[in-house]
Design an enzyme around this catalytic site. Structure first.
Site, PDB file in Angstrom:
ATOM      1  N   GLU A 195      52.843  38.540  62.218  1.00  0.00           N
ATOM      2  CA  GLU A 195      51.555  39.520  62.096  1.00  0.00           C
ATOM      3  C   GLU A 195      52.074  40.289  61.060  1.00  0.00           C
ATOM      4  OE1 GLU A 195      50.660  43.548  63.936  1.00  0.00           O
ATOM      5  OE2 GLU A 195      51.640  42.684  65.380  1.00  0.00           O
ATOM      6  N   LYS A 230      50.778  45.379  74.392  1.00  0.00           N
ATOM      7  CA  LYS A 230      51.742  46.089  73.648  1.00  0.00           C
ATOM      8  C   LYS A 230      51.611  47.444  74.553  1.00  0.00           C
ATOM      9  CE  LYS A 230      51.197  46.931  68.853  1.00  0.00           C
ATOM     10  NZ  LYS A 230      49.995  47.150  67.643  1.00  0.00           N
TER      11      LYS A 230
END
Length: 213
Positions: free
Chosen positions: A48, A137
């Protein structure tokens, strides 16, 4: 990604191999491939680049080209709907955010990308899943605890993947896993601006070892 494989399938395969997301906040395009190589060699399969990094789309494009078939790549801190298409155009397939903006989640899902929004409450978690999130998340994990996650897991769908993000270090992973964490997002404990690829690789191997312990 092999022909006929969707971005979601590619993510699921990568996640099954290694459920750790390497968050490269602050990385620069001219160093990102070497750092990515160190991570992939250590066993990471999900990379990411947050959108508040220098030239993030350039870094995403470089990683996507370099590690096609070896890792899935995407953007973090995706806060606007219009950023979804920009990330995709650069070769990213993951749309990761610190918040649960259902418009961003839905845009990612509708365009065939993989949305991983940030949640802190069951209300946000269910809204994100309804909008098309592939995983959640739990952010910031420093403001939660394994006990909080365990309580969430009792009411969330059994196949909902929750990844604590924020303040995760190898020493605390086992407690989170016992509470139901499917994986983790790893930030400054794995990579911080100025670190060498060798340093990142060493830290990556420490996280992989903790995951397998």
């Amino acid at each position: 990604m092999t022909p006929g494989t969707t971005h979601r399938q590619a993510f699921d395969d990568a996640f099954a191999k290694c459920p750790l997301i390497a968050i490269l906040r602050g990385v620069k395009p001219d160093e990102v491939e070497a750092i990515g190589e160190a991570l992939v060699e250590a066993g990471f399969t999900i990379l990411e680049v947050p959108m508040n990094s220098p030239d993030p789309l350039d870094s995403i494009a470089r990683l996507a080209r370099r590690f096609e078939g070896r890792a899935v790549v995407g953007a973090g801190t995706v806060l606007r709907v219009e950023d979804v298409a920009a990330v995709g155009a650069a070769g990213g397939t993951l749309i990761i955010a610190p918040n649960a903006n259902v418009r961003v989640i839905a845009a990612a899902a509708e365009q065939g990308y993989v949305a991983l929004p940030g949640i802190a409450t069951p209300t946000e978690a269910f809204a994100a899943l309804d909008a098309g999130a592939a995983a959640l998340k739990l952010f910031p994990a420093e403001a939660a605890s394994p006990t909080v996650l365990k309580a969430m897991r009792a009411i969330l769908p059994k196949d909902a993947r929750v990844l604590p993000v924020g303040g995760i270090v190898p020493e605390i992973m086992a407690g989170w896993r016992k509470a139901g964490a499917a994986g983790f997002g790893l930030g400054s404990a794995l990579y911080a601006p100025g670190m060498t690829a060798a340093d990142v690789g060493a830290r990556a191997r420490g996280f992989i070892a903790a995951l397998k312990a």
